[in-house]
Design an enzyme around this catalytic site. Structure first.
Site, mmCIF file in Angstrom:
data_model
loop_
_atom_site.group_PDB
_atom_site.id
_atom_site.type_symbol
_atom_site.label_atom_id
_atom_site.label_comp_id
_atom_site.label_asym_id
_atom_site.label_seq_id
_atom_site.Cartn_x
_atom_site.Cartn_y
_atom_site.Cartn_z
ATOM 1 N N ARG A 286 -12.171 -3.720 -7.773
ATOM 2 C CA ARG A 286 -11.936 -4.552 -6.592
ATOM 3 C C ARG A 286 -13.265 -4.895 -5.941
ATOM 4 O O ARG A 286 -14.088 -4.019 -5.668
ATOM 5 C CB ARG A 286 -11.015 -3.817 -5.617
ATOM 6 N N PHE B 117 0.846 -1.190 0.000
ATOM 7 C CA PHE B 117 0.000 0.000 0.000
ATOM 8 C C PHE B 117 0.889 1.251 0.000
ATOM 9 O O PHE B 117 1.948 1.270 0.631
ATOM 10 C CB PHE B 117 -0.908 -0.013 1.227
ATOM 11 N N ASP C 21 1.457 -5.323 8.266
ATOM 12 C CA ASP C 21 0.255 -4.510 8.109
ATOM 13 C C ASP C 21 -0.926 -5.464 7.955
ATOM 14 O O ASP C 21 -1.011 -6.211 6.973
ATOM 15 C CB ASP C 21 0.392 -3.597 6.884
ATOM 16 N N TYR D 194 -11.539 0.322 10.273
ATOM 17 C CA TYR D 194 -12.771 0.743 9.600
ATOM 18 C C TYR D 194 -13.167 -0.172 8.448
ATOM 19 O O TYR D 194 -14.172 0.072 7.792
ATOM 20 C CB TYR D 194 -12.670 2.192 9.110
ATOM 21 N N LYS D 195 -12.398 -1.223 8.209
ATOM 22 C CA LYS D 195 -12.748 -2.168 7.155
ATOM 23 C C LYS D 195 -13.621 -3.279 7.755
ATOM 24 O O LYS D 195 -14.809 -3.097 7.978
ATOM 25 C CB LYS D 195 -11.483 -2.715 6.501
#
Length: 399
Positions: free
Chosen positions: A374, A125, A202, A227-228
């Site tokens: 995605r 990322f 991560d 928050y995912k």
């Protein structure tokens, strides 16, 4: 052709009743971006309202002494127990993923003096890569870039070849943000430790959806967002895991007042607190921590293994539909469900153009350049019917 209908899969889904626990909007026909932002739980709406009225509104500043200051480690211990496989005293909540990555990578670099390299994959990322580049510049180090197959990720063999006696820290993702590739954490961690390096993992795209055993796997350091799949809400604070045996060895670089041994002494000079609290910095983001408590409790009630089972079924169904409906799209993710997290990416040259149209129709996937759509599937809130609706819309936008 697909062999099983969405209706049959939903009827057999033991987790299906839990979808009613999430706030839904009739304008959204298919939400395929749960790996970017999870739906809110109905319980969280009540929890936040009750907090404003019953604690913030009535206890006011007394709330800090009564419970709020302890929330980062209280919720951290819950998160560690339910989804991270971490014993108490090793997880804290607070700051953003970016800030926590900086803290842990910098601390790890300083704990390996004399080593000259940081290793990270080019497909990681952007924040992870940018942080590594910045720390390398600060500390006069070299970045050792790890090249991978764009539709896969860092295998143990690739990692072992990249780690040398000069490697101070390796930064990798448990689940690759684009391809969804699921890394072999125990094997890679063991290889790095054998070479004397530390690994910062991560977990942003795996926490809450992939069973994780940080203690048993010998992980040193980990960071992840909430928050995912933890449904903490937009910008909810991240978490940091620091292995108990390392806590006395590392010193994090952002020396805020709440990370001191006696924060309220307001003394001269910084003396870090013992344990995981020494990795905190500023005032805890209390409101931002509340919603994730409901998702942690829900995952605990159903079991992370059940979540993983449905995740694999959802992504397998999405791949099956893609093979049938989108034969001209390239699967940019592992085909084997055991080798991916809870999202897949499909590449086609025009996907960047059709995503805004899909959003207008209430079909919400994500786009990752240069040409990837995605499909992120959150098992506790996503139905197989949603996946089918979404994949048909991608194949026939505007129909």
């Amino acid at each position: 052709m697909t062999t099983t209908s969405a209706a049959d899969l939903d009827r057999l889904d033991v987790l299906a009743p839990h979808r009613a626990l999430f706030l839904r909007d009739d304008d959204v026909a298919a939400y395929l971006d749960g790996n970017s932002l999870g739906r809110p739980l109905l319980a969280s709406r009540g929890r936040i309202a009750d907090f404003i009225a019953g604690q913030w509104g009535s206890r006011l500043i007394r709330g800090w002494d009564e419970s709020w200051l302890e929330l980062p480690t209280v919720i951290g211990d819950d998160l560690g127990r339910v989804v991270l496989g971490a014993a108490p005293g090793q997880v804290t909540i607070g700051d953003s993923t970016t800030v926590l990555l900086y803290k842990l990578i910098r601390a790890a670099v300083d704990a390996r003096p004399g080593r000259t390299e940081l290793a990270i994959d080019r497909a990681n990322f952007p924040t992870d890569r940018y942080i590594v580049e910045g720390i390398a510049e600060e500390r006069g180090l070299t970045v050792r870039w790890i090249d991978t197959d764009a539709a896969a990720g860092v295998t143990p063999e690739i990692a072992a070849a990249a780690i040398t006696d000069n490697t101070a820290v390796v930064v990798l993702s448990h689940v690759a943000y684009r391809s969804g590739y699921l890394a072999e954490v125990p094997t890679i961690t063991a290889a790095a430790r054998a070479a004397g390096a530390l690994v910062v993992w991560d977990l942003s795209h795996s926490v809450g959806v992939v069973p994780t055993e940080l203690d048993a796997w010998g992980v040193d350091l980990a960071v992840g967002c909430t928050y995912k799949y933890l449904n903490g809400g937009p910008g909810s604070p991240a978490f940091a895991y620091v292995r108990a045996g390392l806590q006395g060895e590392l010193r994090q670089p952002i020396q805020g007042w709440l990370g001191t041994r006696d924060a309220f002494a307001m003394g001269q000079g910084y003396e870090p607190a013992d344990g995981i609290r020494g990795f905190t910095s500023g005032t805890p983001p209390v409101l931002g921590m509340l919603a994730m408590r409901d998702m942690i409790a829900l995952i605990e009630s159903v079991g992370i293994d059940a979540v993983r089972t449905k995740s694999e079924a959802l992504t397998a169904f999405a791949v099956e539909l893609a093979d049938d409906l989108l034969p001209d799209a390239r699967l940019a993710s592992p085909r084997d469900a055991d080798m991916r997290g809870s999202h897949i990416t499909l590449d086609r040259h025009d996907f960047g153009d059709i995503v805004p149209r899909l959003w207008d129709q209430g079909v919400i996937p994500d786009f990752r350049g240069p040409d990837g759509i995605r499909i992120g599937l959150s098992p506790l809130s996503t139905s197989f019917a949603e996946v089918e609706i979404g994949m048909f819309a991608i194949a026939y936008p505007g129909a």
